[in-house]
Enzyme design. Structure first.
Site, short mmCIF file in Angstrom:
data_model
loop_
_atom_site.label_atom_id
_atom_site.label_comp_id
_atom_site.label_asym_id
_atom_site.label_seq_id
_atom_site.Cartn_x
_atom_site.Cartn_y
_atom_site.Cartn_z
N SER A 57 -0.16 -28.97 -51.18
CA SER A 57 -1.34 -29.48 -50.49
C SER A 57 -1.79 -30.90 -50.94
CB SER A 57 -2.48 -28.67 -50.37
OG SER A 57 -2.07 -27.44 -49.64
N HIS A 59 -1.57 -33.76 -48.99
CA HIS A 59 -0.96 -34.78 -48.74
C HIS A 59 -1.06 -34.72 -47.10
CE1 HIS A 59 1.22 -34.96 -52.41
NE2 HIS A 59 1.75 -33.83 -52.18
N LYS A 107 10.65 -32.18 -49.87
CA LYS A 107 10.72 -33.22 -50.41
C LYS A 107 11.37 -32.84 -51.96
CE LYS A 107 6.43 -34.05 -50.61
NZ LYS A 107 6.12 -32.67 -50.34
N ASP A 112 9.44 -27.67 -55.61
CA ASP A 112 9.39 -27.47 -54.20
C ASP A 112 11.07 -26.93 -53.95
OD1 ASP A 112 6.98 -28.29 -53.55
OD2 ASP A 112 7.63 -30.25 -52.85
N HIS A 226 1.65 -37.94 -56.36
CA HIS A 226 1.17 -36.98 -57.08
C HIS A 226 0.53 -37.55 -58.36
CE1 HIS A 226 4.23 -34.27 -55.16
NE2 HIS A 226 3.24 -33.64 -54.79
N ASP A 425 -26.66 -53.64 -45.32
CA ASP A 425 -25.41 -53.35 -45.22
C ASP A 425 -24.74 -54.34 -46.12
OD1 ASP A 425 -25.57 -55.48 -43.60
OD2 ASP A 425 -24.89 -54.58 -41.79
N ASP A 427 -23.83 -57.29 -46.07
CA ASP A 427 -23.11 -58.83 -45.88
C ASP A 427 -24.00 -59.95 -45.45
OD1 ASP A 427 -24.25 -57.76 -43.58
OD2 ASP A 427 -22.85 -58.24 -42.10
#
Length: 600
Positions: A57, A59, A107, A112, A226, A425, A427
């Protein structure tokens, strides 16, 4: 830059299952085996080949987000960045098996491949009559891993895997045989290349916070999903117009013995591709659009025809601030035993009922048609106001004062930005700086001049509207438009010179017009506080005293640090923070900066 190490979760241990339950809540066609972390179609056509995928998990939306009609039948999920075990995978196969067969797509990561491969072999051993109905496809599309480095393990699997899912899933949906689905999966897997780039690594929930891997000026090319390091770092961070060609060179190269993975024929030889621009998790949609634009341009410059563009979040590395580019090289007319290019595109374009699949046009990207305003820029000499021009009493001093105010705003930008990062904010400083730079350009090009004060003020108003934008730009534009009106309405019929009295009357009327468009009234912790103090002092009995008026405005701007925010950006900031930090309102500070510089 720092690694974002905070997350929204119940516990790190429950996060994967919580997320999968949320996915199934969102998509009622899905079911979840929570013990084995398998997401699968609740009801599927048993006469069609099933597709199953999975992996660690982290991804998302891969892998479970692609379970749906037209793509995948099931996805088996491990913990974050960890492969599911073989018993989980066997459960996934059991949930989707049928007489037509199943294609398992993974993959190219050791965990895997081993766990999904083991599950396939165990399934074959338990069901010998169905042993030939389970096919295995490994996708390795990372061009950052050189051929020598990956001689044994091969290339890592990245976002290109999603294209294999989609094309194979669409073919299965049409009722193709197991061999047909398997063959097209293998073919697509052999024709994809992906390169990733990141501004920083990602943080795994439940692990200790880590220091930044990259300096603020560095990016890393060739990163895995990863947290694996890339193959090189670049500093300073290049603009997209320079970065994208570097990435495409990795994908298109036919001369690099380490990274010539795809059989491109070269410029002028009819290479056609599908481009997938993938968000690795922490890149904004705003940036992603610019990446798409530069990537398509870069491919066209390289003589590669882009048949389709897909863009969005397909396969992430949790919250990594980065992106990847994937190219699927479509068949050339001379390719032997290759599927038809039109067939590949039709499968890619076919509808898919899965939340992870993103909208695409299903068309060749066209050249961007941009439009601009039909109005041309004013000629040198400024905007022409009606009637006799009003002239500054000292034209050179007028221009010098405007220049001084602009330069003061530019110098003060860091401090105003600091204030606005606390009180708004963030800016305000940059907005005012942009306006100041644009006004200096107007002076340089002759559109602001002491010989036409009204035209010059209108030019400043236009700059505020076009170059500043937002609330500040609108307020400044209204004020200066009203100031131009005031200069014309209050002018003496006996002279065309703008004196102190005319300025005072016009500033006063300009503020009254501004008040018709904003509810802010002093004390309000906004830019109207110093403006109102200025006007009040100018309107008092006696001779016009700009020195005293500017001093009053400066005091009002400073005093905003102790005011409760009633309007403007600070009204949305928690009050205790404003009281603790005691920063003046950045908009008011900008007005103070301008007025004090003009007075000089």
């Amino acid at each position: 830059m720092s690694i974002q190490s905070k997350h929204f979760l119940n516990t790190a241990e429950s996060l994967v299952v919580d997320s999968l339950e949320g996915l199934c809540t969102l998509n009622p066609q899905l079911s979840l085996d929570s013990q084995n972390k398998v997401v699968y179609l609740s009801s599927r056509d048993q006469s069609k080949v099933a597709l199953i995928c999975g992996g660690g998990s982290g991804h998302e939306p891969a892998h479970a987000g692609f379970v749906g009609e037209g793509i995948l039948s099931a996805a088996v999920c491990g913990s974050v960045f960890a492969s599911p075990n073989s018993s989980q995978v066997r459960r996934g196969i059991d949930l989707v098996e049928n007489d037509k067969g199943v294609v398992i797509i993974v993959k190219n990561y050791t965990g895997d491949v081993l766990n999904f491969g083991l599950a396939k072999e165990q399934y074959a051993a338990l069901h010998p009559t169905k042993a030939d109905r389970a096919k295995f496809v490994i996708v390795g599309d990372d061009v950052a891993v050189g051929k020598t480095q990956g001689k044994i393990v091969g290339r890592r699997g990245l976002a290109g895997t999603v294209l294999v899912y989609k094309i194979a899933g669409a073919l299965a949906q049409q009722g193709a045989s197991l061999d047909e689905v398997y063959d097209i999966s293998q073919w697509v897997a052999s024709r994809i290349g992906t390169i990733g780039v990141g501004l920083e690594h990602c943080h795994v929930p439940g692990t200790a916070s880590s220091e930044s891997h990259l300096s603020p000026s560095e990016i890393e090319i060739g990163m895995g999903i990863h947290n694996e390091p890339g193959n090189r770092r670049v500093s300073p961070v290049p603009p997209l117009s320079e970065l994208i060609p570097q990435l495409l060179d990795h994908l298109l190269s036919t001369s690099d013995p380490e990274r010539s993975f795809l059989p491109f024929k070269g410029k002028g030889n009819g290479d056609k591709v599908v481009l997938l621009v993938n968000n690795l998790g922490g890149t904004s949609e705003l940036e992603l659009g610019a990446i798409v634009k530069e990537s398509v341009k870069g491919l066209k410059d390289a003589g590669v025809e882009v048949a389709r563009v897909l863009s969005g979040t397909f396969m992430t590395s949790l919250n990594m601030p980065g992106f990847s580019l994937t190219l699927l090289l479509l068949p050339h007319s001379s390719d032997v035993n290759a599927p038809d290019s039109a067939k590949i595109l039709s499968l890619l374009d076919a509808p898919a009922n899965a939340p992870g699949w993103k909208w695409s046009s299903g068309q060749i990207p066209s050249s961007v048609t941009t439009t601009t305003s039909s109005a041309t820029a004013p000629a040198a000499g400024g905007i022409q106001s009606e009637g006799e021009k009003l002239v500054a009493s000292e034209p050179t001093a007028f221009i010098n004062a405007v220049k001084t105010a602009c330069k003061a705003l530019i110098d003060e930008e860091p401090e105003i930005t600091r204030m606005d990062n606390i009180a708004g904010d963030g800016d305000c400083g940059l907005t005012l700086k942009a306006g100041a730079i644009a006004v200096l350009k107007e002076i340089e090009e002759g559109r602001i001049a002491g010989g036409d004060v009204v035209g010059s003020v209108i030019s400043v108003s236009r700059v505020a509207e076009e170059q500043m934008g937002g609330t500040s730009g609108a307020l400044y534009s209204i004020f200066f438009s009203a100031l131009a009106q005031g200069l014309q309405a209050n002018r003496s019929p006996n002279t065309n010179t703008v004196d102190a009295t005319l300025w005072a009357l016009s500033v006063t009327s300009a503020l009254q017009k501004l008040y018709t468009y904003t509810r802010a009234r002093p004390p309000s912790r906004t830019l109207v506080d110093p403006l109102d103090a200025l006007v009040s002092k100018l309107s008092s009995a006696g001779a016009v005293d700009f020195t005293a008026a500017v001093s009053a405005a400066a005091d009002a701007a400073l005093n905003t640090r102790d005011l409760e925010a009633k309007a403007g950006r600070s009204a949305y900031v928690e009050g205790d923070r404003l009281r603790t930090e005691r920063v003046p309102d950045p908009g008011a500070w900008g007005v103070k900066t301008i007025l004090q510089a003009l007075l000089k």
